[in-house]
Write an enzyme that holds these catalytic residues in place. Structure first.
Site, short mmCIF file in Angstrom:
data_model
loop_
_atom_site.label_atom_id
_atom_site.label_comp_id
_atom_site.label_asym_id
_atom_site.label_seq_id
_atom_site.Cartn_x
_atom_site.Cartn_y
_atom_site.Cartn_z
N CYS A 83 0.29 11.97 -17.89
CA CYS A 83 0.35 11.79 -16.44
C CYS A 83 1.54 12.53 -15.84
CB CYS A 83 0.44 10.31 -16.10
SG CYS A 83 0.64 10.09 -14.33
N ARG A 139 -13.63 5.13 -4.52
CA ARG A 139 -13.60 5.30 -5.97
C ARG A 139 -14.58 4.36 -6.65
NH1 ARG A 139 -8.28 7.10 -7.49
NH2 ARG A 139 -7.60 8.63 -5.97
N CYS A 195 5.38 4.82 -13.56
CA CYS A 195 5.98 5.21 -12.29
C CYS A 195 5.55 4.18 -11.24
CB CYS A 195 5.52 6.62 -11.89
SG CYS A 195 3.92 6.66 -11.07
N CYS A 233 -0.74 2.16 -11.19
CA CYS A 233 -2.12 2.16 -11.68
C CYS A 233 -2.51 0.89 -12.44
CB CYS A 233 -2.36 3.37 -12.57
SG CYS A 233 -2.22 4.90 -11.67
N ARG A 284 -12.34 11.50 -15.31
CA ARG A 284 -12.62 10.08 -15.15
C ARG A 284 -14.12 9.92 -14.87
NH1 ARG A 284 -8.79 7.85 -10.98
NH2 ARG A 284 -7.20 8.12 -12.58
N LYS A 313 -7.02 7.80 -1.01
CA LYS A 313 -8.05 7.14 -1.80
C LYS A 313 -8.46 5.80 -1.18
CE LYS A 313 -4.24 5.81 -4.78
NZ LYS A 313 -3.65 6.10 -6.07
N CYS A 352 -0.41 1.36 -17.95
CA CYS A 352 -1.12 2.57 -17.52
C CYS A 352 -0.92 3.66 -18.58
CB CYS A 352 -0.57 3.04 -16.19
SG CYS A 352 1.06 3.78 -16.35
N LYS A 380 -10.27 2.04 -2.28
CA LYS A 380 -10.71 1.29 -3.46
C LYS A 380 -11.38 -0.01 -3.06
CE LYS A 380 -7.08 3.10 -6.44
NZ LYS A 380 -5.90 2.76 -7.24
S1 SF4 Z 1 1.23 4.34 -12.74
FE1 SF4 Z 1 2.23 6.29 -12.51
S2 SF4 Z 1 2.67 6.88 -14.57
FE2 SF4 Z 1 1.17 5.32 -14.74
S3 SF4 Z 1 -0.76 6.43 -14.81
FE3 SF4 Z 1 -0.40 5.83 -12.71
S4 SF4 Z 1 0.57 7.59 -11.82
FE4 SF4 Z 1 0.76 7.84 -14.02
#
Ligand code: SF4
Ligand SMILES: Cc1cc2nc3c(=O)[nH]c(=O)nc-3n(C[C@H](O)[C@H](O)[C@H](O)COP(=O)(O)O)c2cc1C
Length: 1712
Positions: free
Chosen positions: A1582, A1291, A1621, A1625, A1222, A1356, A1576, A1358
Site C-alpha cells: 500500500c 463500492r 495509516c 481501511c 479488487r 468514494k 489492513c 460506501k
Molecule cells: S489503512 Fe492506510 S495503510 Fe492500511 S491499507 Fe488502507 S490506505 Fe493502506
C-alpha cells in the site's frame, strides 16, 4: 585444601553441561582434555544431574557424524549438550542447519582453537564464525567464571526459546586457564532451569514436530510456527540473565557497555580479548579520565543492529572492532562487518575500523590496547585494517595492513596494590607442570590473604613454547576476572631446568631486582655459570635479579615438585612465619606423600657476578622486523583469494587446485605460461591425475592379488585397507578421513618396503596419489562469454568428479555493459546438462552458505559448478562497498543464491533449493520448464513469482528514461538559447517522500519560470555532483522530514555528499541559497523529540551557511500543525524569495490551472483515459499518474513494493511496480466455481496469496502490468467483476454474510444485488478496455452516466446493510447504511444511516472519522430509491475542491444533518418515517457451526487478517481449493476478513468436518483478542502505509495475549484493529483498542471504541512503539479484569476508568 574452587574454563562449562543435560557428547579430540576427565569422573561416580538422573556421557570419534547421534535424543525431548573443539564445526555445518531448524534444546560448548599450532594465548574464532549463519544462537564467554555462568545461561535460554546454542570461548585463555570462581550450586541451577520450563519445552517440541515441513533447509528458512508462548532468543537470553543476576548477584547482558559516559572512542570485542580491553580501559580511565569505552559482545547471534546502536553513546566518533580471527576467507572479519554495517546505516559519521589480535603474536597485553586507542585517537584517520602485536614479517600479510604494537609499560598498573606475579619455566616433558603452577599460586594466595582468601584471585595459565612449558601465575588482591594476558613484569621467575634455552626470554619478563630461582645442584656461582647459557646469565644480570638456587632435584624425582614448592614458599614468606605456615598447608595438601620429606627444602642466595653482563652469547634473538605504527603495504589481495582461503579452510591438505598452479592469480596468469589459468589447462591436468589414480588403484589391486609379490603382511593389510576405503565395494562415496588414515599408514610402510619388489616400487612412486583429493578448477566470469566453445563446456559435460569455482566480480547494480556483450549464465548452462551440481553463492551474503555449498560440491560425484559472487564495485572497494553491492544483487534477484543438486533428484527429492528471496526471470523460466517451480512454490509460499525482477526490462526502461531526459535537456537548452528565459539561473531541488515537498518545489519552479528565471528542477539525489553547487548562482532547496528527523529517501545521498565536505573542499561564496522545510512540529510529541522538527531543512541550511554560501532568505519552515498546514509558512516565505531574486515585481502569468482529479475524470471520456495505450507500453511496468487514478474505477491500484524502493532507486531502475486488483463480490458471496477461478488466477498472476478484504471483496496483489488484462478477463469469466470496486463511485456493498440463517437474510441479499446493479456505473469503457479489445461505444455512440454524470462522485461512496443483532458490517462507518427491521420473521423495512466514514489525516483536526446518523425508517420498496437520492445529494453538494474534505460526512457536518435529510426527502418527494427500535450486540464475526433454514449448515472459519495462502503449518489455500472442488454450498467473505463455508447440505456435513480438520481449518482455539483482531494490508504494497499492519498485528497480539491470559480474559472479545495509516481501511476508529501507523514501528494508540461499533474511540497515546504499547496496555488489561462490572465491555470500561473520554461525535474525536 583451601576451598578456593580453582577450575579451568573447559571444566567449568563441562560441569554445567553435565548438571543440566540428559546426554552429553564429547568429541574424540577432547578425550585427553580436562573436560572429558571431569565428565567421565562424574558419570562413573553416578553423580546425579538436576533432574536427579545420571546423564549419559557419549564419546564420539572425531570424524563422527554428530547429527546422526544427536537426532534421536533431541527428538525424544532430552536435554543434550556437546563438548567439542571448534575443529569439529566445519564438517558439521549441514547438520547444524538441521538441528537449528528442529528447534531443539541443545548446547554445544566449543573451545575455539587455533588451526595452526602457533602459540597464541587466545583462541581463534574463525571456525566458530564460520557457522554463524546456521540458526544457532552464539554466546561468547570471556573468562572462566563466565564459561561456567554463561554455560548455565545457555542451557536455560535454549530450553526456554527452543533454540540450540553454541557457547564458545578461547581455547587457551579461558579453556585452559585455572582460576578460582564462584561455583553454581545445584539449587541455583535448578532455579535457573526450572522444571516448568523443561516441561513446556517438551510440549512445544512435540507440537512443532507434528507441523514441520519435510526439507530441513526449508524448515530453517521458514522458521515455522513458533509457539506464541516461546520468546525470541534475545528476549530469552535477557530474561535468563536477569534471573541469573537475581540468584547470584552476577550481572551479564547480551551486549554490555563499560567505560566513560561520553566516550569518543569505543572498542567492540568479545571473548577473553574483551576482558583485556576492559581492564585496560578501567585503568586508563582511573588515571586520566580518557574518553574511551568498550562494548562487549556476549550474544553474537542473533545479532541486533538496533541494540548495538542503542548502546553506542552519541559522542562516539571512532569504533575499533577487535577479533582473534585468522583471516581465512575474507579481507574483513565477521564482527567487524556486523558492526560496520550497523553503524554505517545509523551513524554515518562514525569511523569503524577492524583489527585482529592473537594471530601471530602470542599475546594481547594492556599496552597493546593502549596503542590501539592511541592510534584511534590520532590526528589522522585510523587505518581501516590493522593487526595488533604482529611483530614478525609474514608471507601472508595480505593488503594494506597496519601493525600496531604497544610498549610494555602499563601492565603492572592493571593489578591492584599488593598483587604478585610469577613465572615457572619447566621442560615440555614435565607432566604435571600446570598442577604445580596451580598449587604454587594457590599457596601464595592462602599465605598472603590470612582469612579472606576467597576475596583474592588465583590465576595460573600454562602453555608450551618449543621445548618448554611456561606457567604464568598471578596472585591478585581483589576478586575479579583476572587479566588474561601473559605476565610481563614478574616478581619471581623459577626455572626448573636452567639449562633450558628459553630461560633468557623468561627472565626478561622479570621486574628489575626481582627474584630468579634456579633449580639445580650448583654449590657456587662459578659452577652455575658454567652450566647455564650465556644469554641466561646476561639476562639475570641485566634485570639486576636476586639469584637463588634451590636444589629440589636432590630429593629425588618423585618429591622434586614438592621440594621446589616448599623452597619457593620459604623464599616468598621468609619474613612472615605465620603466612608461610598457611602456605605450606596448601603444599601439604597437594603433596601429602612427600611433604614431610621435603619440609626443610630451601634456597640459597648467590651473588651475580659483574662479568655476566658481557657473557658470551650464542642465543641472540632477531630484532622485530617492524616497529609500532609503521604501515605495511603489500600487494593488493587478488579477488579470488577469499574463496581460495575458504577452500583451504574446508578441505585443508585434500585441496587440489589444478589450474593457475604457479600463477599469482587466475586473473593474472603467469607471464611464462598464460594458458595455465584456462579451464582446459587445469582440466587436462586433473584428467591426467584422475587417470593416474585409477591406474594406481588397478596396480594396487593386482599387486595384492598376485602371490608372486611377497608383500610384507603389515603393508598388505595397509594397502587392502586403503583400497577398501578409496574404492568401497558398494560404489559409495569414499570416506575421506578413512582414506587419509589408510594412505598415511600405507605410505610409511611403502617407504620401508618398496625395494622388495618393482611393483611395490612403482606404487611408491605414485604415493602422493594415495591421499584423497578435492579437485578444483578456479575461473572467472569471463568464461561465460563463449560457453559453447570454451573448455568449460568439456568440463561440464565430462561427467568427471571435478569441481569448478567461478568467481564473478561484476557489480550488477551497474552492470549493463556485460549484458550488452551477451554474457551467458553459466549456472543455467550447466543445469541444462542435468547431472551437474550447480550452486550460486555469495560470500558476503551467507558465509556459512558458501561453506555448505563447497562441501556439497565436493561430495557430489560428478562435475560441480559453484558460482561465487564477489563484486568489485571500484578499484579498491571497502568492506561496506562489497557488502552493499552483494546485498543489492542478492535482494534484487540479479544474483540469486541457489543450489541444484541432481543427487537429490535421484533420491526422489526436490533438486532445487532457493536460498535467497528472488530469482532472475531466465532462471524462473528454466525452473518452470523443468516443472520444479510449482513444487518449490508449494514448499515455500513466500516466494512471490510476481515480484521476480526482470533486469532486462528495467534496463530497457532506464534507457528510455535516459533518452527522454536527453530530449528534455536538449529542449531546455534550446529554450535557453532562444532567450525564452533571460533572468538569472535558479536551481530548485527537492527532497520528498509523499509528494508535498515535491509539489511545493514544482510550484516554485513554475512560478520562477513565469517570472523569467532560467529554472531547473530535480530531486536532491538526482543532482549530479554537489561540487556543481558552486556554479549554480541561485539554489532553492525544499525538503521534507521523514522518520525521526531523517532525510526523505531521495535526498539522502545528496546530504551524505554535502555533509562530508568542509569549507576547504567546496567554497560556495558565489552561490546564494534559500531552504524551505516541510515538517510537523507535533509528529513526535514528546518534548525531548522536539529537535526532530524539520531537522533536514535545518541541517542543509546550516551546512550551506558553513560552506560560505550567501543566503537569499532565512530558513522557511512549513508545519503541518499550522492552520493551513505547510502552506501557512510557505506563504509567508515565498514573497521574501522573489524579493531576494529580484523578481518580486515581475507580473507573472497566471499559473496554469491545476490539473485536479475532477478534471481528470472529466476528460477521461467516461473512465477511459489512456489506459488501453498504457497497457501496450512495455517500456515500463508502471502507468501515468492520471491513468492510475482512472484505473481505480476499474478496480485496480498501481502499487510498488516498498521494501525494494530504496534499493531500486539506488540501482537507478524504476520502482517494482505491480497492480492490486479488487474483485467486487456483493455480500461477499462466491460459488465454489468462482472460488476455484480466484484461486487459480492468484496462483498464476498474483503472488500466490488471496486476500479477503474488510469490504468482503477478494483482493489480488502484485499483478504485473502485462498480466493485468488477462487477470481481469479471468475474473469476469468467473462472473465476477472489478468495475467500481474502487474509485469515486459506489463500492462493493457489504452485508451480513450468512443470508440463510433466516428468511430475512435472503430478502436482504436480494436487495443488495438490486442496489448494486442500480448504483453501478454505466460506462462501456470497462468492457472495451478489458474484455472486448475494441471500442464499443467510442466516439460514435456517446456513453451516458444517468446517476453519476461526467465527473462521478466527489469521493468514494460506501453502502452496507446490517441485520441486528449483529453489526459485523459496522453500519456506522459508512456513507450509507441500512439496518434491517423485522417483525416476527418478516422484514418490514430499514432504518437508514448516513454520514459515516473512517479516513482522516494525522494531526489535521479538520479531518476526522465520523459515526453515521440514523435519519429515519423506510419500507423495503423505498430502499433503492433512497440510496439513489442520498448519492445524488452528495454528488451535487460534496466538496469537489478538496479531496480531503469531499466525503459525505463533511457535507453533512458542514450543512447540518437536518438540511441533509430535508434535501434527500425533497428529492424523494416523501418523508422518511420515524426511526424504529433495534438492538446490536457486537460488531464481530460469528465462528463455528450453525444450522440454517433448509437443514443447511454453515461454518464460520478463522483466517487471520483474511490472508489465504499456504502457511507452513496451515495450508489453508490448498485446503479451500480442495474443498471448492466438491463443496455444494458456497463461500461467504465476512466483513472482518474471515470466511463462512456456507450451505453445507446435511449429508455433506461429516465429510466437510473431516476435510476442515485435515487442513486444521476447523481450529478456533484462539483467544478472544485474536478472534476479534483485524489489520489492513499496509506494507509492502500500500502506497499510503506509514507503518506495518497485516505483517505485524499477529505478533503484537501474541505479545498482548500474555497479559490477557494472565488476567483471565482469554475468551473475552475485545476488538483490536490496526492500520498502516490514518486512512482507516480496517475501521480502526471503532475498535476498543486501535493502532494507527505513524512511522515505521510507531503507532497512535486509541482506546474506548464501542463494542457494538457504535462509538468512536479516542487517542490515548501518540507515536508509541512496541515496548511502550505493551507497557501501557498490560496494566490496563489487568485492571479491567479486576474492576469491570458484570457484562461491562472493555471499550466502556476504559472510559469509566478515566483513561480516555468518550467520543460522542466525529467532530469531537480530536478533543482530549
Ligand atoms: S489503512 Fe492506510 S495503510 Fe492500511 S491499507 Fe488502507 S490506505 Fe493502506
Ligand atoms: C512517517 C513520517 C515521519 C515524519 N517525521 C517527521 C519528523 O520527524 N519531523 C518533522 O518535522 N516532520 C515529520 N513528518 C512530517 C512530514 O515531514 C510532513 O508531513 C511533510 O509535509 C511531508 O512531506 P512529503 O509529502 O514531501 O514527504 C513525518 C511524516 C511522516 C509520514
Amino acid at each position: 585444601m583451601s576451598g578456593l574452587n580453582i577450575v579451568n574454563g573447559e571444566t567449568a562449562a563441562a560441569s554445567v553441561a553435565y548438571a543440566t543435560s540428559d546426554d552429553v557428547f564429547v568429541f574424540a579430540h577432547q578425550t585427553s582434555s580436562p573436560a572429558t576427565h571431569t565428565l567421565t569422573r562424574l558419570a562413573q561416580s553416578n553423580t546425579p544431574n538436576l533432574l536427579n538422573a545420571t546423564p549419559k556421557v557419549h564419546t564420539l570419534p572425531a570424524e563422527a557424524d554428530p547429527a546422526s547421534r544427536l537426532h534421536e535424543p533431541l527428538s525424544a525431548g532430552s536435554l543434550v549438550s556437546v563438548v567439542a573443539s571448534s575443529r569439529s564445526l566445519l564438517a558439521s555445518i549441514p547438520h547444524l542447519y538441521k538441528v537449528a531448524s528442529d528447534g531443539a534444546a541443545l548446547v554445544v560448548h566449543v573451545s575455539a582453537e587455533h588451526r595452526s599450532a602457533h602459540a597464541s594465548s587466545f583462541g581463534d574464532f574463525s571456525d566458530v564464525m564460520a557457522v554463524r549463519q546456521t540458526g544457532f544462537a552464539l554466546l561468547s564467554s570471556a573468562s572462566v567464571q563466565e564459561a561456567q555462568d554463561l554455560a548455565a545461561i545457555a542451557h536455560a535460554a535454549s530450553v526456554v526459546s527452543g533454540t540450540p546454542f553454541l557457547h564458545f570461548f578461547d581455547s587457551r585463555r579461558v579453556s585452559a586457564e585455572s582460576t578460582n570462581i564462584d561455583l553454581l550450586s545445584a539449587d541455583i541451577l535448578s532455579k535457573l532451569l526450572t522444571d516448568t520450563d523443561i516441561t513446556a519445552y517438551r510440549a512445544a517440541l512435540k507440537s512443532r514436530a507434528a507441523a514441520a515441513p519435510r526439507s530441513a533447509y526449508l524448515r530453517y528458512k521458514q522458521k515455522p510456527a513458533v509457539d506464541p508462548a516461546t520468546p525470541s532468543v534475545a528476549t530469552a537470553v535477557r530474561d535468563i540473565m536477569h534471573r541469573f543476576a537475581d540468584l547470584t548477584g552476577r550481572t551479564y547482558l547480551p551486549l554490555e557497555y563499560s567505560g566513560h559516559p561520553h566516550p569518543r572512542t569505543v572498542i567492540v570485542a568479545m571473548g577473553a580479548g574483551a576482558t583485556v580491553v576492559e581492564h585496560t580501559i578501567h585503568r586508563i580511565r582511573d588515571d586520566s579520565d580518557a574518553r574511551v569505552g568498550l562494548i562487549r559482545v556476549r550474544l553474537y547471534r542473533p545479532w541486533s543492529d538496533a541494540d548495538l546502536i542503542a548502546l553506542l553513546p552519541d559522542t562516539v566518533t571512532r569504533v575499533a572492532v577487535l577479533e582473534p580471527t585468522t583471516d581465512h576467507a575474507s579481507a574483513w572479519n565477521p564482527l567487524f562487518l556486523d558492526v560496520a554495517a550497523a553503524v554505517q546505516a545509523a551513524r554515518e559519521k562514525v569511523v569503524v575500523v577492524g583489527g585482529r589480535y592473537g594471530v601471530e603474536e602470542a599475546d594481547l597485553a594492556p599496552h597493546d590496547v593502549v596503542a590501539v586507542l592511541e592510534h584511534l585517537d590520532g590526528e589522522s584517520a585510523p587505518a581501516q585494517k590493522f593487526v595488533v602485536g604482529r611483530r614478525s614479517a609474514s608471507a601472508d600479510l595480505d593488503s594494506d595492513v597496519v601493525v600496531i604494537v604497544g610498549e610494555s609499560r602499563h601492565e603492572v598498573k592493571i593489578l591492584p596494590e599488593g598483587s604478585r606475579q610469577a613465572i615457572v619455566l619447566s621442560d615440555a616433558s614435565e607432566p604435571d607442570a600446570h598442577t604445580f603452577a596451580i598449587a604454587f599460586a594457590e599457596a601464595i594466595t592462602v599465605g598472603e590473604a590470612s582469612h579472606d582468601a576467597a576475596k583474592r584471585t588465583v590465576q595460573a595459565y600454562s602453555f608450551r613454547t618449543g621445548s618448554s612449558h611456561a606457567s604464568h601465575l598471578r596472585y591478585i588482591t581483589a576478586r575479579s576476572a583476572p587479566l588474561p594476558s601473559l605476565v610481563t613484569r614478574s616478581h619471581v621467575v623459577a626455572i626448573r631446568r636452567p639449562e633450558n634455552a628459553d630461560a633468557e626470554t623468561t627472565i626478561n619478563r622479570l621486574v628489575e631486582g626481582g627474584l630468579v630461582v634456579l633449580n639445580g645442584p650448583w654449590k657456587d656461582v662459578g659452577a652455575l655459570g658454567a652450566t647455564i647459557p650465556a644469554a641466561t646469565r646476561r639476562a639475570i644480570r641485566s634485570r639486576r635479579a636476586r639469584l637463588f638456587v634451590a636444589d629440589a632435584r636432590a630429593y629425588g624425582s618423585e618429591a622434586e615438585d614438592a621440594a621446589l614448592l616448599v623452597a619457593l614458599l620459604g623464599l616468598h614468606f621468609q619474613k612472615n612465619r605465620e603466612a608461610r605456615e598457611r602456605a605450606l598447608g596448601v603444599a601439604r595438601a597437594n603433596f601429602p606423600l612427600h611433604f614431610d620429606h621435603v619440609r626443610d627444602a630451601s634456597v640459597k642466595m648467590l651473588d651475580v657476578p659483574e662479568e655476566w653482563a658481557s657473557a658470551e652469547d650464542s642465543f641472540d634473538h632477531a630484532k622485530p622486523a617492524h616497529s609500532a605504527h609503521e604501515p605495511r603495504v603489500s600487494t593488493k589481495l587478488p579477488v579470488e583469494t577469499p574463496y581460495v582461503k575458504l577452500l583451504d579452510q574446508v578441505f585443508g591438505p585434500r585441496l587440489h587446485i589444478a589450474n593457475a598452479v604457479n600463477a599469482a592469480s587466475v586473473w593474472t596468469p603467469s607471464a611464462s605460461d598464460p594458458a595455465s589459468s584456462n579451464p582446459e589447462f587445469g582440466y587436462g591436468l586433473l584428467l591426467a591425475q584422475i587417470q593416474r589414480r585409477d591406474r594406481l588403484v588397478d596396480l594396487v589391486r593386482n599387486t595384492l592379488a598376485d602371490n608372486t609379490v611377497h608383500t610384507p603382511p603389515d603393508l598388505h593389510r595397509a594397502l587392502t585397507q586403503w583400497l577398501l576405503a578409496a574404492k568401497p565395494a558398494d560404489g559409495s562415496r569414499p570416506a575421506h578421513k578413512k582414506v587419509a588414515v589408510a594412505a598415511g599408514e600405507a605410505a610409511t610402510l611403502l617407504e620401508k618396503h618398496h625395494a622388495i619388489h618393482p611393483r611395490l616400487a612403482e606404487i611408491h612412486t605414485a604415493v602422493d596419489l594415495l591421499q584423497p583429493r578435492s579437485n578444483w578448477l578456479l575461473g572467472s566470469d569471463t568464461w561465460s562469454y563463449d560457453l559453447g566453445q570454451s573448455g568449460l563446456h568439456h568440463v561440464i559435460t565430462s561427467g568427471e568428479d571435478v569441481n569448478l569455482l567461478i568467481v564473478d566480480t561484476t557489480p550488477y547494480s551497474r552492470g549493463e555493459v556485460d549484458r550488452e556483450r551477451r554474457k551467458k549464465d553459466i549456472g543455467l548452462y550447466a543445469m541444462n546438462f542435468g547431472s551437474v551440481y550447480v550452486a550460486s553463492v555469495a560470500l558476503y551474503s551467507s558465509f556459512t552458505g558458501v561453506l555448505n555449498v563447497l562441501m556439497e560440491a565436493d561430495a557430489f560425484q560428478g562435475p560441480s559448478v559453484v558460482l561465487a559472487y564477489l563484486p568489485q564495485p571500484s578499484e579498491n572497494p571497502t568492506a561496506i562497498d562489497v557488502l552493499t553491492e552483494t546485498k543489492i544483487a542478492v535482494d534484487s534477484g540479479a544474483w540469486p543464491l541457489y543450489r541444484w543438486n541432481p543427487a537429490l533428484e535421484h533420491a526422489g527429492r526436490e533438486p532445487f533449493c532457493l536460498d535467497s528471496e528472488r530469482i532472475k526471470r531466465d532462471l524462473e523460466e528454466f525452473l518452470e520448464r523443468e516443472n520444479h517451480l510449482s513444487l518449490l512454490v508449494a514448499q515455500q509460499p513466500d516466494l512471490s513469482r510476481t515480484l521476480v525482477s526482470s533486469l532486462e526490462r528495467d534496463v530497457r526502461g532506464r534507457h528510455e528514461e535516459l533518452k527522454r531526459r536527453a530530449r528534455e535537456d536538449y529542449a531546455r537548452l534550446l529554450s535557453g538559447l532562444s532567450g525564452e528565459a533571460t533572468g538569472p539561473p535558479l536551481a530548485v531541488l527537492f527532497g520528498s517522500d509523499n509528494g508535498n515537498a515535491e509539489g511545493v518545489a514544482k510550484k516554485l519552479a513554475a512560478r520562477a519560470k513565469a517570472r523569467g528565471l532560467k529554472t531547473k528542477l530535480m530531486a536532491l539525489d538526482d543532482y549530479p555532483d554537489v561540487q556543481d553547487l558552486a556554479s549554480e548562482g541561485n539554489v532553492v532547496i525544499v525538503c521534507c522530514t521523514a522518520g525521526q528527523g531523517e532525510f526523505p529517501s531521495n535526498a539522502r545521498e545528496f546530504w551524505r555528499a554535502l555533509n562530508a565536505l568542509s569549507a576547504a573542499d567546496l567554497n560556495l561564496t558565489d552561490t546564494r541559497f534559500a531552504v524551505f522545510g516541510l515538517g510537523d512540529s507535533h509528529y513526535w510529541p514528546r518534548p525531548e523529540d522536539a529537535h526532530y522538527y524539520n531537522k533536514p531543512a535545518k541541517l542543509i541550511d546550516a551546512k550551506l551557511n558553513a560552506l560560505a554560501a550567501g543566503k537569499l532568505t532565512q530558513l522557511g519552515l512549513g508545519d503541518d500543525q499550522d492552520a493551513d498546514g505547510f502552506e501557512t509558512g510557505l506563504q509567508a516565505w515565498t514573497p521574501e524569495l522573489w524579493l531576494a531574486l529580484g523578481v518580486a515585481d515581475v507580473v507573472a502569468e497566471a499559473e496554469p490551472p491545476k490539473f485536479s482529479d475532477e478534471n481528470n475524470k472529466l476528460v477521461s471520456n467516461f473512465l477511459r483515459g489512456t489506459i488501453a495505450q498504457e497497457l501496450l507500453d512495455e517500456s515500463t511496468g508502471g502507468m501515468k499518474e492520471s491513468d492510475t487514478k482512472i484505473l481505480k474505477h476499474h478496480g485496480s491500484y498501481m502499487q510498488d513494493d516498498r521494501d525494494l524502493r530504496e534499493e531500486r532507486r539506488k540501482m537507478g531502475v524504476e520502482k517494482a511496480f505491480s497492480f492490486m486488483i479488487r474483485v467486487r463480490c456483493p455480500g461477499g458471496v462466491a460459488t465454489p466455481k468462482q472460488w476455484l477461478a480466484m484461486d487459480e488466477l492468484v496462483d498464476q498472476y498474483a503472488g500466490a496469496a488471496l486476500k479477503l478484504t474488510t469490504r468482503q471483496a477478494f483482493q489480488f496483489h502484485g499483478v504485473l502490468k502485462r498480466n493485468l488484462k488477462t487477470t481481469i478477463r479471468g475474473i469476469n469469466k468467473a462472473l465476477l467483476s472489478t468495475l467500481a470496486a474502487c474509485g469515486d463511485v459506489n463500492r462493493n456493498i457489504m452485508l451480513n454474510p450468512n443470508p440463510h440463517l433466516s428468511k430475512i437474510h435472503k430478502v436482504v441479499y436480494d436487495f443488495s444485488i438490486r442496489l448494486m446493479d442500480h448504483l453501478a456505473p454505466r460506462t462501456s469503457a470497462y468492457h472495451e478496455i478489458w474484455l472486448d479489445d475494441k471500442q464499443v461505444a467510442g466516439n460514435a455512440v456517446q456513453d451516458f452516466e444517468p446517476l453519476y454524470g461526467l465527473t462521478y462522485l466527489p469521493r468514494k461512496f460506501k453502502v452496507v446493510i446490517a441485520v441486528p443483532p449483529n453489526n459485523d458490517v459496522d453500519v456506522y462507518a459508512h456513507d450509507l447504511g441500512y439496518i434491517a427491521i423485522t417483525e416476527g420473521d418478516e422484514l418490514v423495512g430499514y432504518n437508514v444511516t448516513v454520514g459515516g466514514g473512517m479516513g482522516m489525516t494525522h494531526n489535521n483536526a479538520k479531518t476526522y472519522p465520523r459515526t453515521a446518523d440514523v435519519i429515519g425508517f423506510c419500507t423495503p420498496d423505498q430502499a433503492v430509491d433512497i440510496a439513489e437520492k442520498v448519492m445524488l445529494v452528495q454528488r451535487d453538494f460534496g466538496d469537489r475542491t478538496n479531496r480531503k474534505h469531499a466525503r459525505l460526512k463533511y457535507t453533512i457536518d458542514d450543512r447540518g444533518i437536518e438540511w441533509f435529510k430535508a434535501e434527500v426527502e425533497s428529492h424523494l418527494g416523501y418523508k422518511l418515517q420515524e426511526t424504529r427500535p433495534f438492538h446490536f450486540t457486537d460488531n464481530a464475526d460469528r465462528y463455528g457451526w450453525t444450522k440454517g433454514i433448509d437443514d443447511r449448515w454453515h461454518f464460520g472459519m478463522f483466517i487471520e487478517n483474511g490472508k489465504v495462502k499456504d502457511w507452513p503449518d496451515f495450508p489453508v489455500k490448498t485446503g479451500l481449493r480442495e474443498l471448492a472442488r466438491w463443496h455444494r454450498g458456497d463461500f461467504r467473505l465476512t466483513p472482518n476478513q474471515h470466511l463462512v463455508i456456507a450451505n453445507v447440505p446435511e449429508e455433506d456435513l461429516e465429510r466437510t468436518k473431516a476435510h476442515l480438520a485435515q487442513y486444521k481449518m476447523d481450529n478456533l482455539n484462539f483467544t478472544g483478542l485474536r478472534l476479534n483482531a483485524m489489520a489492513c494490508v499496509a506494507l509492502p504494497t500500500c502506497g499510503l502505509a506509514m507503518a506495518e499492519s497485516e505483517r505485524y498485528l499477529p505478533s503484537l497480539v501474541t505479545k498482548l495475549e500474555r497479559a490477557v491470559e494472565e488476567a483471565g480474559l482469554r475468551d473475552d472479545a475485545i476488538t483490536i484493529r490496526m492500520t498502516g495509516c490514518p486512512n482507516g481501511c480496517a475501521r480502526p476508529y471503532l475498535a476498543e483498542i486501535a493502532f494507527v501507523g505513524k512511522a515505521p514501528g510507531a503507532y497512535n494508540l486509541y482506546l474506548g471504541g464501542g463494542h457494538k461499533g457504535e462509538r468512536l474511540n479516542k487517542l490515548y497515546k501518540e507515536s508509541v512503539k512496541e515496548a511502550e504499547i505493551l507497557a501501557e496496555l498490560e496494566p490496563i488489561i489487568k485492571r479491567y479484569a479486576k474492576e469491570r462490572n458484570d457484562g461491562e465491555v472493555f471499550g466502556d470500561w476504559v472510559i469509566r476508568a478515566g483513561y480516555v473520554k468518550a467520543t460522542t461525535a466525529g467532530k469531537n474525536f480530536h478533543e482530549q
